[in-house]
Scaffold this motif. Sequence first.
Motif, PDB file in Angstrom:
ATOM      1  N   PHE A 124       0.970  -1.234   0.025  1.00  0.00           N
ATOM      2  CA  PHE A 124       0.005   0.119  -0.147  1.00  0.00           C
ATOM      3  C   PHE A 124       1.152   1.238  -0.119  1.00  0.00           C
ATOM      4  O   PHE A 124       0.615   2.176  -0.624  1.00  0.00           O
ATOM      5  N   TYR A 125       1.992   1.024   0.946  1.00  0.00           N
ATOM      6  CA  TYR A 125       2.796   2.210   0.917  1.00  0.00           C
ATOM      7  C   TYR A 125       3.278   2.501  -0.668  1.00  0.00           C
ATOM      8  O   TYR A 125       3.376   3.743  -1.064  1.00  0.00           O
ATOM      9  N   LYS A 126       3.870   1.784  -1.115  1.00  0.00           N
ATOM     10  CA  LYS A 126       4.452   1.924  -2.522  1.00  0.00           C
ATOM     11  C   LYS A 126       3.346   2.474  -3.571  1.00  0.00           C
ATOM     12  O   LYS A 126       3.829   3.044  -4.414  1.00  0.00           O
ATOM     13  N   ARG A 127       2.391   1.809  -3.389  1.00  0.00           N
ATOM     14  CA  ARG A 127       1.240   2.184  -4.512  1.00  0.00           C
ATOM     15  C   ARG A 127       1.006   3.697  -4.076  1.00  0.00           C
ATOM     16  O   ARG A 127       0.696   4.499  -4.995  1.00  0.00           O
ATOM     17  N   ASP A 128       0.981   4.109  -3.071  1.00  0.00           N
ATOM     18  CA  ASP A 128       0.848   5.452  -2.618  1.00  0.00           C
ATOM     19  C   ASP A 128       1.986   6.330  -3.357  1.00  0.00           C
ATOM     20  O   ASP A 128       1.537   7.483  -3.789  1.00  0.00           O
ATOM     21  N   LEU A 129       3.059   5.944  -3.302  1.00  0.00           N
ATOM     22  CA  LEU A 129       4.395   6.578  -3.506  1.00  0.00           C
ATOM     23  C   LEU A 129       4.091   6.809  -5.156  1.00  0.00           C
ATOM     24  O   LEU A 129       4.428   7.996  -5.690  1.00  0.00           O
ATOM     25  N   LEU A 130       3.688   5.715  -5.886  1.00  0.00           N
ATOM     26  CA  LEU A 130       3.654   5.798  -7.264  1.00  0.00           C
ATOM     27  C   LEU A 130       2.569   6.086  -7.932  1.00  0.00           C
ATOM     28  O   LEU A 130       2.239   5.936  -9.134  1.00  0.00           O
ATOM     29  N   LYS A 131       1.385   6.602  -7.096  1.00  0.00           N
ATOM     30  CA  LYS A 131       0.156   6.823  -7.642  1.00  0.00           C
ATOM     31  C   LYS A 131       0.339   8.160  -8.702  1.00  0.00           C
ATOM     32  O   LYS A 131       1.120   9.240  -8.609  1.00  0.00           O
ATOM     33  N   GLY A 132      -0.448   7.691  -9.998  1.00  0.00           N
ATOM     34  CA  GLY A 132      -0.494   8.848 -11.132  1.00  0.00           C
ATOM     35  C   GLY A 132       0.682   8.813 -12.103  1.00  0.00           C
ATOM     36  O   GLY A 132       0.920   9.533 -12.793  1.00  0.00           O
ATOM     37  N   ARG A 133       1.782   7.864 -11.686  1.00  0.00           N
ATOM     38  CA  ARG A 133       3.042   8.025 -12.472  1.00  0.00           C
ATOM     39  C   ARG A 133       2.882   6.859 -13.720  1.00  0.00           C
ATOM     40  O   ARG A 133       1.746   6.373 -13.761  1.00  0.00           O
ATOM     41  N   GLN A 134       4.000   6.929 -14.436  1.00  0.00           N
ATOM     42  CA  GLN A 134       3.824   6.066 -15.641  1.00  0.00           C
ATOM     43  C   GLN A 134       5.376   5.520 -16.086  1.00  0.00           C
ATOM     44  O   GLN A 134       6.321   6.060 -15.636  1.00  0.00           O
ATOM     45  N   ALA A 135       5.334   4.694 -16.875  1.00  0.00           N
ATOM     46  CA  ALA A 135       6.603   4.056 -17.311  1.00  0.00           C
ATOM     47  C   ALA A 135       6.266   3.581 -18.865  1.00  0.00           C
ATOM     48  O   ALA A 135       5.249   3.381 -19.249  1.00  0.00           O
ATOM     49  N   LYS A 136       7.285   3.423 -19.808  1.00  0.00           N
ATOM     50  CA  LYS A 136       6.993   3.193 -21.065  1.00  0.00           C
ATOM     51  C   LYS A 136       6.750   1.740 -21.185  1.00  0.00           C
ATOM     52  O   LYS A 136       5.842   1.151 -21.925  1.00  0.00           O
ATOM     53  N   HIS A 137       7.569   0.815 -20.462  1.00  0.00           N
ATOM     54  CA  HIS A 137       7.305  -0.630 -20.415  1.00  0.00           C
ATOM     55  C   HIS A 137       7.561  -1.032 -19.032  1.00  0.00           C
ATOM     56  O   HIS A 137       8.543  -0.788 -18.174  1.00  0.00           O
ATOM     57  N   LEU A 138       6.512  -1.755 -18.499  1.00  0.00           N
ATOM     58  CA  LEU A 138       6.318  -2.137 -17.157  1.00  0.00           C
ATOM     59  C   LEU A 138       6.465  -3.775 -17.135  1.00  0.00           C
ATOM     60  O   LEU A 138       5.998  -4.404 -17.876  1.00  0.00           O
ATOM     61  N   ILE A 139       7.502  -4.312 -16.506  1.00  0.00           N
ATOM     62  CA  ILE A 139       7.757  -5.522 -16.265  1.00  0.00           C
ATOM     63  C   ILE A 139       7.489  -6.212 -14.922  1.00  0.00           C
ATOM     64  O   ILE A 139       8.019  -5.539 -13.916  1.00  0.00           O
ATOM     65  N   VAL A 140       6.770  -7.432 -14.997  1.00  0.00           N
ATOM     66  CA  VAL A 140       6.525  -7.770 -13.524  1.00  0.00           C
ATOM     67  C   VAL A 140       7.012  -9.257 -13.505  1.00  0.00           C
ATOM     68  O   VAL A 140       6.600 -10.269 -14.026  1.00  0.00           O
ATOM     69  N   PRO A 141       8.014  -9.543 -12.522  1.00  0.00           N
ATOM     70  CA  PRO A 141       8.365 -10.865 -12.345  1.00  0.00           C
ATOM     71  C   PRO A 141       7.770 -11.401 -10.941  1.00  0.00           C
ATOM     72  O   PRO A 141       7.847 -10.306 -10.050  1.00  0.00           O
ATOM     73  N   ILE A 142       7.471 -12.643 -10.580  1.00  0.00           N
ATOM     74  CA  ILE A 142       7.153 -13.462 -11.258  1.00  0.00           C
ATOM     75  C   ILE A 142       5.802 -13.808 -11.376  1.00  0.00           C
ATOM     76  O   ILE A 142       5.007 -13.617 -10.273  1.00  0.00           O
ATOM     77  N   TRP A 143       4.986 -14.128 -12.290  1.00  0.00           N
ATOM     78  CA  TRP A 143       3.596 -13.931 -12.452  1.00  0.00           C
ATOM     79  C   TRP A 143       3.199 -14.808 -13.273  1.00  0.00           C
ATOM     80  O   TRP A 143       3.120 -14.719 -14.522  1.00  0.00           O
ATOM     81  N   PRO A 144       2.672 -16.043 -12.929  1.00  0.00           N
ATOM     82  CA  PRO A 144       2.239 -17.249 -13.689  1.00  0.00           C
ATOM     83  C   PRO A 144       0.681 -16.950 -14.085  1.00  0.00           C
ATOM     84  O   PRO A 144       0.423 -17.781 -14.867  1.00  0.00           O
ATOM     85  N   ASP A 145      -0.189 -15.978 -13.764  1.00  0.00           N
ATOM     86  CA  ASP A 145      -1.492 -15.785 -13.860  1.00  0.00           C
ATOM     87  C   ASP A 145      -1.716 -14.831 -14.969  1.00  0.00           C
ATOM     88  O   ASP A 145      -0.656 -14.546 -15.664  1.00  0.00           O
ATOM     89  N   VAL A 146      -2.825 -14.572 -15.318  1.00  0.00           N
ATOM     90  CA  VAL A 146      -3.084 -13.661 -16.429  1.00  0.00           C
ATOM     91  C   VAL A 146      -2.932 -12.042 -15.790  1.00  0.00           C
ATOM     92  O   VAL A 146      -3.000 -11.699 -14.917  1.00  0.00           O
ATOM     93  N   GLU A 147      -2.419 -11.601 -17.142  1.00  0.00           N
ATOM     94  CA  GLU A 147      -1.874 -10.048 -16.932  1.00  0.00           C
ATOM     95  C   GLU A 147      -3.051  -9.033 -16.783  1.00  0.00           C
ATOM     96  O   GLU A 147      -2.997  -8.108 -16.230  1.00  0.00           O
ATOM     97  N   ASP A 148      -4.280  -9.607 -17.179  1.00  0.00           N
ATOM     98  CA  ASP A 148      -5.488  -8.787 -16.839  1.00  0.00           C
ATOM     99  C   ASP A 148      -5.317  -8.233 -15.246  1.00  0.00           C
ATOM    100  O   ASP A 148      -5.959  -7.265 -15.051  1.00  0.00           O
TER     101      ASP A 148
END
Length: 232
Positions: free
Chosen positions: A83-107
């Motif tokens: 929750f703390y980091k979501r608050d820090l990053l609220k409203g920001r952006q990146a060109k390419h967002l990559i998330v490890p490790i995630w075996p489920d759907v990206e939706d």
Amino acid sequence: MKPPLSDLLPVLSKPILRLPRLTGPALVMGSAPNFRLPYGHDAGWALVTVNASQILAETFGLAAPDMALMRRGILVGQGEQDFYKRDLLKGRQAKHLIVPIWPDVEDKLKAGCRTFDYRYDTLQALTRWQLANIVWRLSGKFHVSRGWHRNISTGAFAVMLARFAGFAPVVVSGFSLSQAGHGYDSRNAFRYHADEDADLLRRVARRGEPIYAEDRDFARESGLPLWQGQTP
């Protein structure tokens, strides 16, 4: 008898990152309090951030990251730090967002980003297998145990992915294997992955990959050569 997985790795297909082939120098920016801009850094360098380190990038006037690597908890987790980091990053952006490790759907990750208005041009989740393959190609080390990825930090993965994507040289700053805490947070956050990170980075350095440490302390801890404006 079936051949061990390590024998099959060289013949299996190369993982694909869903982003353009990237070239030129890149700064991989960690969250440790020792962050500085590398020698020779200018607007032509790409920026790769780790978790919430793009908050620090803004204090140096750097634009939105070309590639942001975030652990999945920041997007969908329910812990205090999530929750703390979501608050820090609220409203920001990146060109390419990559998330490890995630075996489920990206939706589910996309829905998580919407909860704190984090925007991106592309989003890709990587499986444990994809990351193991990338780490092997850069370090020569086979990771085949089920939970191996939990021993390596998101920052070390970001270094691997920046080089795998095609950046050269890759210069890391704001990384430490001994100094606790974050540049955006005075709490004394412990570094859980120092031993495995150090082993991985030393292997990469011995293989001659154009990956460098910005500061002398991290160069000594990690085995990476010190960045002094070298060309790949």
